[in-house]
Structure formats: structure tokens, C-alpha cells
Write an enzyme that holds these catalytic residues in place. Structure first.
Site, short mmCIF file in Angstrom:
data_model
loop_
_atom_site.label_atom_id
_atom_site.label_comp_id
_atom_site.label_asym_id
_atom_site.label_seq_id
_atom_site.Cartn_x
_atom_site.Cartn_y
_atom_site.Cartn_z
N LYS A 56 -14.04 -19.47 22.72
CA LYS A 56 -12.73 -18.94 23.11
C LYS A 56 -12.70 -18.54 24.57
O LYS A 56 -11.65 -18.63 25.24
CB LYS A 56 -12.37 -17.75 22.22
CG LYS A 56 -12.23 -18.11 20.75
CD LYS A 56 -11.93 -16.89 19.90
CE LYS A 56 -11.81 -17.25 18.43
NZ LYS A 56 -13.07 -17.73 17.85
N GLU A 101 -3.08 -21.47 18.77
CA GLU A 101 -2.64 -20.16 18.31
C GLU A 101 -2.21 -19.28 19.48
O GLU A 101 -2.84 -19.29 20.55
CB GLU A 101 -3.75 -19.46 17.53
CG GLU A 101 -4.20 -20.24 16.29
CD GLU A 101 -5.09 -19.43 15.38
OE1 GLU A 101 -5.65 -18.41 15.84
OE2 GLU A 101 -5.24 -19.82 14.21
N GLU A 144 -10.69 -8.72 25.16
CA GLU A 144 -9.37 -9.05 25.69
C GLU A 144 -8.40 -7.94 25.33
O GLU A 144 -8.66 -7.14 24.41
CB GLU A 144 -8.88 -10.39 25.13
CG GLU A 144 -8.61 -10.40 23.64
CD GLU A 144 -8.16 -11.76 23.14
OE1 GLU A 144 -8.21 -12.73 23.91
OE2 GLU A 144 -7.75 -11.85 21.96
N ARG A 161 -9.61 -28.18 14.15
CA ARG A 161 -9.84 -28.52 12.75
C ARG A 161 -8.54 -28.35 11.99
O ARG A 161 -7.54 -27.89 12.54
CB ARG A 161 -10.90 -27.59 12.15
CG ARG A 161 -10.54 -26.12 12.33
CD ARG A 161 -11.49 -25.19 11.61
NE ARG A 161 -11.32 -23.80 12.01
CZ ARG A 161 -10.38 -22.99 11.55
NH1 ARG A 161 -9.49 -23.43 10.68
NH2 ARG A 161 -10.30 -21.73 11.94
N HIS A 189 -7.96 -9.04 10.58
CA HIS A 189 -7.71 -10.18 11.47
C HIS A 189 -7.81 -11.52 10.74
O HIS A 189 -7.96 -12.56 11.36
CB HIS A 189 -8.67 -10.17 12.66
CG HIS A 189 -8.76 -8.83 13.33
ND1 HIS A 189 -7.72 -8.29 14.04
CD2 HIS A 189 -9.75 -7.90 13.36
CE1 HIS A 189 -8.07 -7.09 14.49
NE2 HIS A 189 -9.30 -6.84 14.09
N ASN A 236 -7.84 -24.11 17.49
CA ASN A 236 -8.74 -24.43 16.38
C ASN A 236 -8.80 -25.94 16.24
O ASN A 236 -7.81 -26.59 15.91
CB ASN A 236 -8.25 -23.81 15.08
CG ASN A 236 -8.30 -22.28 15.11
OD1 ASN A 236 -7.39 -21.62 14.69
ND2 ASN A 236 -9.39 -21.72 15.62
#
Length: 613
Positions: free
Chosen positions: A116, A258, A183, A274, A218, A272
Site C-alpha cells: 500500500k 478503494e 496515514e 484480485r 476494518h 486490490n
């Protein structure tokens, strides 16, 4: 052309891919750990291959064994599913190097987005390198993987070191990579994502938006498509950014970009590389099979110039074997029955009689409703879940039904803090005050040899049940006319169906019993013995293991005789790749400490005792 596919995964996603393969006439190959030898995905595949040697939790991370299984079984292609090795570029390369078809994006695209931190840098976004008071609250996040593992919210600077340590340990356990980053944490953002599909000829389809804001730890709980309440301009921006991210890494196949949406602005989270758990809502709205499209793309076929037109609204709920009222603790045991009404889609890796084990994610199924409007889809899904037969361990079914009917959700005003605000009102299990009586009457009929009545007056029969943590005692009588109870009229009673008339209203109760476990409609009961065992009573302040797992941590410096505060974290147990903190139930003195790091524990095992002050 692909003629056989090995799915490098388990459970619901493996069964989902096998279903499409069967429709396409493609032979299927399953892989399984020893713990999954009798799992549904291993039973429904045409061929199943045991993955030897590794511990159950690590088996599906052994890419070398999976490649060998593909070659040994004659599979021509590998589908990674989601989780495990689905976003591992090394595994993708190993599949390709073995001469197999990889049903996924190119390894270099996975690699570019696998971390990420690197993904954000690719799009010009830098993580926080030094956290100050002005930055709070912040989110500690695993650089690899997903599913909420390796994530911690930090609201005070002094909490940051422990959050970093815990996130690193959880990420390393779940993904084999302990890298984390920090973050900003947006308190009231919405989690919105865009499904993309890209072929090898340069076409990228942005297949609408999904809202996945209802999350616990989450991890998504309820997802829907399209994301409601977005302005046309913001929806266009999200689709544009998603296509840009895909093109930046020459992406092919199915993927998801996302975002966190707050104050009308889109903040990139991750890509992602996938298929996602929530892909069925996109399939329902666009009328396509994303797995079939993945296979077609892997075969080299081109997408059309324009994606299909979206129609209606779809909502998915993830049904978990967990207890939301007690820290979302995962549950284990036998799933005696799982059945939903017609008119909704059920994706599951379980069938009646299967065992829910301790080694993997506790998701039992995904239930999906599609309708012309959002309101109709919400109503259809809530009704289907409420009337579903889910017999076995505690689940989040009641939470899902209440969430779907909550005014904030029905008005599409939800955000990622929904459960932080409303969990107390939503998590308690559904109870019916007449359920214990219905259970007792059904049991009485089932045990009676002579039609259920006696020729002489008798004392009332007494039975006790535990319902939602409380004990209930019910009384009934055998009469010449059958079973009777005060305050109600028993219209009918047999071992499976009880009909009661209460204040002129006739109600039906479907009853199912499995040992001491009784299900009356959506209410779950436990039949209690007539004479309780005094030795089974726990001392006040006892900490017991809420689930099977491994003790991974005991609070620093914690020894018998220590003073603790109510709610203070004392012991951490890891189960199903997530760590669960067990707090002190009361303020007092630690009078006994039995838990040790590395210890395997079972539900109900005594870990410690706090003597209340």
C-alpha cells in the site's frame, strides 16, 4: 482454451469459482489442508489434492505445494481466489514459470500495488513518516494484505508504539510481511470502491461503484452497488481515478480500487489486485459473471468497447460465526443447518453438518439481494436473513437484520464509524419471550409415548433455558386435551412446530433441537440441566477464553497480586489470524494468572481471576 482450473484457495470462494467452471464445462481441482480434508470445496471439486506438511493456518500460503498440486492433477490454469496468495507476485510468477495459465493480473502489476505504501507513492501520495498531536487520529495499517488485519486506530500519541507492535505481529502472522505504515484516519468517511475489469487489448471497464462503509475491525460487513448518495461528478471522478490506477500498472483481469470519501472528496486507499468478497453485488447489477470474465481474459479474449448497463440495486451481507455482543469473538462448532428463502443468492463454503473450525476466517456465507430499487433490495435482504434457518454457533445474523433496518442505513447516511456509534443497540441477539415455552412444549411432545396427557392431575413440568445470557424457567402441564400453559392457548405442539395463541393472536414457532442447543425461529436457546452443577460456577472476576486459539501476549509486567483497572487489556488470544484482547472484567487485584504466551486454549478455559475491590 482453458479446460481445467485449480483454485488456490478454500471455502466459499473456491466453491464460487467451481460453480462458474462447471457452467463453462471446465474441470475443477481443489487443494486442501488436513483440517479441510472434508470441507465442502474439497468435496465438490472434480479432483482434490492434499497439501502436506504445513500447519493448517499456513497451508494455503505454500505456493510451491500448490504449483506441484496443479502439475500433478493435470490442471492447466490456477485461479487464486482472494486472500492467501491472491496478491503475491512471487506465486503468480511461479505459476507462469511452471507453464500454467494464471487467471489474474500480471505479476508486475500485483507487485506495483502489493504494498500500500508503494501504491500510494505510485499515485503521488506519501504516508506519514512522523506523527504529531496535530496528525491525530491516525491509522496504523499493514502494507501487505487486507481484510482488516494489521490495522489499529490511534487517538493518543502514547498508544502509537503498542499499536505499531500489535499491527506488525498481526500482519506478519496473516501475510508473512510485518511492514506497516501510518496515514490520517478520517472519522466519518465512507468506504467506496470501483470494480474494474481489464483485458490484454487495452480496454478497461469501470463497473460502477460499491459502498462498503459498514465494517467491523476494518473488515466489511454489508456492501452494496451502486454506492448511494454520490453526486454524478464524484461518481465520474472515482471511475476515472480507478481506470487511471489500472492503466498505470498495465492491469488485466478483475480488480478493485478503494477510496475513502469524505466532505465530497475522494481519498485513494489501495488497489486490490484480485476478485473481492463483495463482487456478487456488481455481478447482480451488471448481469455478468466476473469469474467467467476473468477466465475469458486469461484466454486472451477482448472485452467489448462498452461495459453492460447497470440495472437496479444489490446488497450483500456477510454472515459470520461470531458474537458481536462480545468483541466479535469468532465461534466454532457444528453448523447443523443453513438455509435461506428463495429469491436471494447464497454463496457459502459450508453445508448442513459441517464443522466450523478454528483455523480460518469465520465467514459462513454471503447473502445477496437484487431489486429494482435500493429500498426494495434492503427490505428483501433483511427479510431473508430474518427468516433464514441458521442452526449452530452464535452468528451475526441479528446484527445484520438490525443494521439493514437502521434509519441511518436506510437513509444512506452511514459511514465507517457506524458500528462505533450503534453497536450497543444492534449487537444483542434477538429473543422471543415465548421461545422458551415453545422449546419446552416441543421437547415434551417429542419425549411423550402416550399422546402427551395424563389421566390424573399433576404438578406443572418445569424446564430451564439460557437465552441471550439469561436464565428462563417455563412451566407447562399435560392434560386430557394435550399440553397446556398459563397465559397462552396451545393450539398445536409437536417436536418441530408449536402454535400458540397469545391475546387472540396465533403465532407459529419452528423448533429444531441438537443436543442441548435449541433453535426456535431466529432465537437460540440452551437447555439447562434440572440440577445445576455447583462445581461449574466460576468465581466473580474470572477471565475465560472466549474462543479456541493461542495466547500470544500477556500484558507487560502482569503478575499475580498486580492491581488492574476495569477494561484494562490483560491477555491477547489469536484466533483465525486476528488478535482478540481480553480485558479485566472489573477493577481489582489479579489473584490468579494461568495464561502463558504460546498456550493453546479452548472456549471456557480459565485464564485469570481478578479479585474485585
Amino acid at each position: 482454451m482453458i479446460s481445467s482450473v485449480l483454485v488456490a484457495n478454500r471455502g466459499e470462494i473456491a466453491c464460487r469459482v467451481f460453480r462458474t467452471c462447471a457452467d463453462l464445462g471446465i474441470r475443477t481441482v481443489a487443494v486442501h489442508s488436513d483440517a479441510d480434508a472434508d470441507a465442502l470445496h474439497a468435496r465438490v471439486a472434480d479432483t482434490a489434492v492434499r497439501l502436506p506438511g504445513a500447519a493448517p493456518a499456513e497451508t494455503y500460503l505454500r505456493g510451491d505445494l500448490i504449483v506441484k498440486a496443479a502439475l500433478a492433477s493435470g490442471a492447466g490454469a490456477v485461479h487464486p481466489g482472494y486472500g492467501f496468495l491472491s496478491e503475491n507476485p512471487g506465486f503468480a510468477r511461479a505459476v507462469l514459470d511452471a507453464g500454467l495459465v494464471w487467471i489474474g493480473p500480471p505479476p508486475q502489476a500485483i507487485e506495483a500495488m502489493a504494498s500500500k505504501t508503494r501504491a500510494k507513492q505510485l499515485l503521488g501520495i506519501e504516508p506519514l513518516h512522523e506523527v504529531t498531536e496535530a496528525d491525530l487520529p491516525v491509522l496504523v495499517k499493514a502494507a501487505a494484505g487486507g481484510g482488516g488485519r494489521g490495522m489499529r486506530i490511534v487517538r493518543r500519541l502514547e498508544e502509537l508504539p503498542a499499536a505499531l507492535e500489535g499491527a506488525r505481529a498481526e500482519a506478519a502472522s496473516a501475510f508473512g510481511d510485518g511492514e506497516v505504515f501510518v496515514e490520517p484516519y478520517l472519522e466519518h468517511g465512507r468506504h467506496v470502491e470501483v470494480q474494474i475489469l481489464a483485458d490484454t487489448h487495452g480496454t478497461v471497464w469501470p463497473l460502477g461503484t460499491r459502498d462498503c462503509s459498514l465494517q467491523r475491525r476494518h473488515q466489511k460487513v454489508i456492501e452494496e452497488a451502486p454506492a448511494p448518495g454520490l453526486t454524478p461528478a464524484l461518481a465520474d471522478e472515482l471511475r476515472t481515478l480507478a481506470v487511471r490506477a489500472a492503466r498505470a500498472v498495465s492491469y488485466t483481469g478483475a480488480g478493485t480500487v478503494e477510496f475513502l470519501v469524505a466532505d465530497g472528496r475522494a481519498h485513494f486507499l489501495e488497489m486490490n489486485t484480485r476478485l473481492q468478497v463483495e463482487h456478487p453485488v456488481t455481478e447482480a447489477v451488471f448481469g455478468i459473471d466476473l469469474v467467467a470474465e476473468q477466465i475469458r481474459i486469461a484466454e486472451g479474449h477482448a472485452l467489448g468497447t462498452e461495459p453492460p448497463r447497470a440495472r437496479g440495486h444489490a446488497i450483500e451481507a456477510r454472515l459470520y460465526a461470531e458474537d458481536p455482543a462480545h468483541g466479535w469473538a469468532p465461534q466454532t462448532g457444528t453448523l447443523h443447518r443453513l438455509a435461506v428463502p428463495d429469491g436471494v443468492r447464497l454463496d457459502t463454503g459450508y453445508t448442513d453438518g459441517d464443522t466450523i473450525g478454528v483455523h480460518y476466517d469465520p465467514m459462513l456465507a454471503k447473502v445477496v439481494a437484487h431489486a429494482p430499487t435500493r429500498a426494495e433490495a434492503v427490505r428483501r435482504l433483511a427479510g431473508a436473513l430474518e427468516s433464514a434457518a441458521i442452526h449452530g454457533p452464535v452468528t451475526n445474523r441479528d446484527l445484520l437484520v438490525r443494521s439493514l433496518r437502521h434509519p441511518e442505513f436506510t437513509a444512506a447516511r452511514m459511514d465507517t464509524g457506524f458500528y462505533d456509534r450503534h453497536l450497543g443497540d444492534l449487537a444483542e441477539p434477538a429473543t422471543d419471550p415465548h421461545a422458551p415455552l415453545a422449546a419446552a412444549l416441543a421437547d415434551a411432545h417429542g419425549r411423550s409415548r402416550f399422546g402427551g396427557w395424563r389421566n390424573v392431575p399433576s404438578q406443572p413440568q418445569v424446564k430451564r433455558y439460557e437465552m441471550a445470557g439469561e436464565e428462563h424457567e417455563v412451566r407447562y402441564r399435560h392434560t386430557r386435551d394435550g399440553l397446556a400453559a398459563d397465559g397462552v392457548r396451545v393450539v398445536h405442539a409437536d417436536a418441530r412446530l408449536v402454535v400458540l395463541e397469545v391475546d387472540g393472536v396465533r403465532r407459529k414457532f419452528e423448533v429444531a433441537r441438537y443436543g442441548d442447543q435449541v433453535h426456535v425461529g431466529a432465537t437460540r436457546l440452551t437447555a439447562l440441566p434440572r440440577f445445576p452443577d455447583p462445581a461449574a460456577q466460576l468465581a466473580p472476576g474470572s477471565l475465560i477464553a472466549p474462543m479456541p486459539g493461542t495466547v500470544v501476549r500477556v500484558a507487560d509486567g502482569l503478575t499475580e497480586g498486580a492491581t488492574v483497572q476495569a477494561g484494562q487489556g490483560l491477555i491477547w488470544v489469536e484466533a483465525m489470524k486476528m488478535q482478540h484482547m481480553i480485558p479485566a472484567p472489573t477493577a481489582g487485584t489479579l489473584s490468579a494468572l494461568h495464561a502463558r504466551p504460546g498456550q493453546q486454549v479452548e472456549p471456557g478455559m480459565l485464564l485469570a481471576v481478578v479479585q474485585p475491590t
